[in-house]
Scaffold this motif. Structure first.
Motif, PDB file in Angstrom:
ATOM      1  N   ALA A 236       0.858  -1.194   0.000  1.00 44.99           N
ATOM      2  CA  ALA A 236       0.000   0.000   0.000  1.00 44.99           C
ATOM      3  C   ALA A 236       0.885   1.232   0.000  1.00 44.99           C
ATOM      4  O   ALA A 236       1.820   1.324   0.790  1.00 44.99           O
ATOM      5  CB  ALA A 236      -0.898   0.006   1.229  1.00 44.99           C
ATOM      6  N   VAL A 237       0.606   2.159  -0.905  1.00 45.64           N
ATOM      7  CA  VAL A 237       1.343   3.425  -0.966  1.00 45.64           C
ATOM      8  C   VAL A 237       0.423   4.501  -0.412  1.00 45.64           C
ATOM      9  O   VAL A 237      -0.675   4.717  -0.920  1.00 45.64           O
ATOM     10  CB  VAL A 237       1.732   3.773  -2.420  1.00 45.64           C
ATOM     11  CG1 VAL A 237       2.451   5.110  -2.474  1.00 45.64           C
ATOM     12  CG2 VAL A 237       2.596   2.669  -3.024  1.00 45.64           C
ATOM     13  N   MET A 238       0.894   5.161   0.660  1.00 44.33           N
ATOM     14  CA  MET A 238       0.094   6.220   1.277  1.00 44.33           C
ATOM     15  C   MET A 238       0.872   7.526   1.261  1.00 44.33           C
ATOM     16  O   MET A 238       2.072   7.534   0.957  1.00 44.33           O
ATOM     17  CB  MET A 238      -0.276   5.833   2.714  1.00 44.33           C
ATOM     18  CG  MET A 238      -1.089   4.547   2.774  1.00 44.33           C
ATOM     19  SD  MET A 238      -1.795   4.254   4.394  1.00 44.33           S
ATOM     20  CE  MET A 238      -3.148   5.430   4.404  1.00 44.33           C
ATOM     21  N   GLY A 239       0.196   8.607   1.626  1.00 44.57           N
ATOM     22  CA  GLY A 239       0.868   9.899   1.680  1.00 44.57           C
ATOM     23  C   GLY A 239      -0.076  10.997   1.249  1.00 44.57           C
ATOM     24  O   GLY A 239      -1.086  10.727   0.599  1.00 44.57           O
ATOM     25  N   PRO A 240       0.255  12.257   1.581  1.00 41.11           N
ATOM     26  CA  PRO A 240      -0.639  13.375   1.290  1.00 41.11           C
ATOM     27  C   PRO A 240      -0.874  13.574  -0.198  1.00 41.11           C
ATOM     28  O   PRO A 240      -0.089  13.108  -1.032  1.00 41.11           O
ATOM     29  CB  PRO A 240       0.090  14.592   1.863  1.00 41.11           C
ATOM     30  CG  PRO A 240       1.197  14.063   2.703  1.00 41.11           C
ATOM     31  CD  PRO A 240       1.480  12.669   2.267  1.00 41.11           C
ATOM     32  N   SER A 241      -1.939  14.296  -0.520  1.00 40.47           N
ATOM     33  CA  SER A 241      -2.235  14.665  -1.900  1.00 40.47           C
ATOM     34  C   SER A 241      -1.076  15.482  -2.472  1.00 40.47           C
ATOM     35  O   SER A 241      -0.558  16.375  -1.795  1.00 40.47           O
ATOM     36  CB  SER A 241      -3.536  15.478  -1.920  1.00 40.47           C
ATOM     37  OG  SER A 241      -3.816  15.858  -3.241  1.00 40.47           O
ATOM     38  N   GLY A 242      -0.662  15.145  -3.667  1.00 39.54           N
ATOM     39  CA  GLY A 242       0.422  15.896  -4.301  1.00 39.54           C
ATOM     40  C   GLY A 242       1.813  15.446  -3.890  1.00 39.54           C
ATOM     41  O   GLY A 242       2.815  16.013  -4.327  1.00 39.54           O
TER      42      GLY A 242
END
Ligand SMILES: Nc1ncnc2c1ncn2[C@@H]1O[C@H](COP(=O)(O)OP(=O)(O)OP(=O)(O)O)[C@@H](O)[C@H]1O
Ligand SMILES: [Mg+2]
Length: 228
Positions: A35-41
């Motif tokens: 799973a790749v997560m992180g803020p928008s942009g």
């Protein structure tokens, strides 16, 4: 890592003045669900587009299942994607004028399968995703969750080396999202397919084997799910 199916190192990618990726190293094991997560942009979509050979990084290298993508021409990368990579998008992007069975058969036909064989395999994959009763319907006559499962069947039917999914359940309510994700991961784990999945949802990420977090074009963390 013993048997990586994806090995990426030193990836950078800028769009004009925007540095979307600033030096990413990542290995994914065969059969792993990441799973790749992180803020928008932060660069998540750019990262999977580079891993899948959709975009050429500015620097760095990507190898998928023994093929060095960064050494291929754009045409050769496109052929590689057709044969070895599956995609699932947030909004299924099914062809609206085709039925479910035709949508799933299309990439098989493009890869050279005969129509009867393609239709048969398409039906088998629809059945595995519990969609046998939707085979003759067009996407507009299905629920959002059913249409996403058709999109998943379409990605899996050619038996790709890796499936990339960019928020595959992002357009669904939480119950439908959970059902679609569970259906996808059951089939993926059964077939040993490697999956790299972007999600904003911690409950979705909890189904993966490992989470990686992208912040500001860099990997800021990677951990087995449940380790934190
Ligand atoms: N084709 C493009 N042209 C110009 N800038 C782009 C392009 N694609 C991405 N960017 C920029 O690169 C950065 C990373 O974008 P990216 O789409 O990878 O983010 P993301 O993490 O997928 O975000 P989101 O969660 O909102 O989908 C952003 O600043 C974005 O504006
Ligand atoms: Mg994105």
């Amino acid at each position: 890592m013993a048997d990586p199916i994806i090995t990426a190192s030193g990836l950078t990618k800028s769009f004009g003045a925007t540095a979307a990726l600033r030096g990413i190293d990542l290995e994914v094991a065969r059969g792993e669900v990441v799973a790749v997560m992180g803020p928008s942009g932060s660069g998540k979509s750019t990262l999977i587009h580079c891993l899948a050979g959709v975009l050429a990084p500015d620097t760095g290298s990507v190898a998928v299942d023994g093929t060095e993508l960064t050494a291929l021409s754009a045409d050769a990368r496109a052929r590689f994607r057709l044969e070895r990579i599956g995609f699932v998008f947030q909004f299924g992007q099914l062809l609206p004028d085709l039925t479910a069975v035709e949508n799933v058969a299309l990439p098989l036909l493009m890869a050279g399968a005969r129509r009867r064989d393609a239709n048969e395999r398409s039906l088998q994959w629809l059945d595995r995703l519990d969609l046998a009763d939707q085979a003759g319907k067009s996407p507009g006559d299905m629920s959002g969750g059913q249409a996403q499962r058709v999109a998943i069947a379409r990605a899996l039917a050619p038996q790709p080396s890796v499936v990339f999914a960019d928020e595959p359940t992002g357009s669904l309510d939480s119950v439908a999202a959970e059902n679609v994700l569970t259906a996808m991961l059951d089939v993926v784990r059964e077939s040993g397919t490697t999956v790299v999945l972007i999600t904003h949802d911690a409950r979705t990420a909890a189904h993966a084997d490992r989470e990686v977090i992208v912040r500001d074009g860099l990997l800021s963390g990677t951990a087995p799910v449940g380790a934190r």
